[in-house]
Scaffold this active site. Structure first.
Site, PDB file in Angstrom:
ATOM      1  N   VAL A 151      42.633 -49.212  -4.262  1.00  0.00           N
ATOM      2  CA  VAL A 151      42.051 -48.861  -2.978  1.00  0.00           C
ATOM      3  C   VAL A 151      40.635 -49.396  -2.788  1.00  0.00           C
ATOM      4  O   VAL A 151      40.156 -49.504  -1.650  1.00  0.00           O
ATOM      5  CB  VAL A 151      42.052 -47.331  -2.761  1.00  0.00           C
ATOM      6  N   SER A 163      37.070 -32.371  -3.098  1.00  0.00           N
ATOM      7  CA  SER A 163      37.315 -31.391  -4.157  1.00  0.00           C
ATOM      8  C   SER A 163      36.286 -30.290  -4.007  1.00  0.00           C
ATOM      9  O   SER A 163      35.185 -30.515  -3.486  1.00  0.00           O
ATOM     10  CB  SER A 163      37.164 -32.043  -5.536  1.00  0.00           C
ATOM     11  N   TYR A 179      32.097 -37.295 -10.792  1.00  0.00           N
ATOM     12  CA  TYR A 179      33.186 -36.830  -9.935  1.00  0.00           C
ATOM     13  C   TYR A 179      32.642 -36.074  -8.723  1.00  0.00           C
ATOM     14  O   TYR A 179      33.055 -36.323  -7.581  1.00  0.00           O
ATOM     15  CB  TYR A 179      34.110 -35.928 -10.755  1.00  0.00           C
ATOM     16  N   THR A 230      48.128 -30.965 -11.143  1.00  0.00           N
ATOM     17  CA  THR A 230      48.362 -32.397 -10.978  1.00  0.00           C
ATOM     18  C   THR A 230      48.441 -33.041 -12.353  1.00  0.00           C
ATOM     19  O   THR A 230      48.094 -32.418 -13.365  1.00  0.00           O
ATOM     20  CB  THR A 230      47.220 -33.048 -10.178  1.00  0.00           C
TER      21      THR A 230
END
Length: 252
Positions: free
Chosen positions: A58, A145, A158, A193
């Site tokens: 991406v 998130s 992150y 996940t």
């Protein structure tokens, strides 16, 4: 915005939240392009749901363009759901010295720059659509998130990447308003996940128990249900929705 008969791109659609979303879209009559780096899994899911797989990094312009081109071959591209992402864990300064700059850079490149890359390319194509009866030409959904707000120890990279996704949600919505394209973000909490399932079972159980209600891990189906509602509710625009069972993360 109706799903039936329309075309959607799902990045990270070979597994996890993306796979759940791809399956939901197909079950509701959508035509789905799965854009992912996992060729074997992506092709298998695409075959099961009658979609198309495109191998896609991406963060690379050419890969993003290829995914959009594949979508346009299927019909009217009206939706993009960004689920591709990585989640390394590393302290700013750890036992082995400072945080690796390459890890920080890659995390921001994939999670933030990659999301924006796909948004800008998909929105350019959507802007050429004939509008729906609501005036809409498309809808964009990205994945942040809860770490964007309550990042834990070891999550500097992150959290920064997901904070960027949160921060660009409103300005992109404002940029694209004249074109009738909505932009939304979902900020999941602790979800089951592949990334989480790589942790020890006792860690998974402790994380699930820490969610106030429901005290369980979120599922791809939970995410897909919200994505479906966002697609169909044209008043949802420029907002980040926490999907987290009321959890607020502790430092560790």
């Amino acid at each position: 915005m109706q799903i039936d008969g329309k075309v959607f791109i799902v990045t990270g659609g070979a597994s996890g939240l993306g796979e759940g979303t791809a399956r939901m879209l197909a079950a509701n009559g959508g035509k789905v392009v799965i854009a992912d780096m996992q060729a074997d899994k992506g092709e298998a899911v695409a075959k099961e749901i009658g979609g198309v797989f495109v191998k896609c990094d991406v963060s690379q312009e050419a890969d993003g363009q290829a995914a959009v081109a594949a979508a346009l071959k299927l019909g009217k591209l009206v939706g993009l759901v960004n689920c591709a992402g990585i989640a390394p864990a590393e302290k700013t300064v750890g036992k082995n010295g400072p945080h690796a700059l390459a890890v920080f850079s890659k995390t921001v490149t994939v999670n933030l720059i990659g999301s924006f890359n796909m948004i800008r390319l998909a929105a350019d194509a959507m802007g050429k659509n004939e509008p729906e009866t609501t005036g809409e030409r498309g809808v964009l959904i990205s994945t942040a998130s809860v770490a964007a707000y309550d990042g834990q120890i070891g999550q500097a990279a992150y959290s920064a990447s997901k904070g960027g996704v949160v921060g660009m949600t409103l300005p992109i919505a404002r940029d694209l308003a004249r074109s009738g394209i909505r932009n939304m973000t979902i900020a999941p909490g602790i979800f089951g996940t592949p990334m989480l399932f790589g942790m020890p079972q006792e860690v998974q159980d402790a994380l699930a128990a820490s969610v106030p209600f429901p005290s369980r891990l979120g599922t791809p189906d939970d995410y897909a249900k919200l994505a479906k509602h966002i697609i169909e509710n044209d008043m949802l625009n420029g907002e980040v929705i926490r999907l987290d069972g009321a959890i607020r993360l502790a430092p560790r």
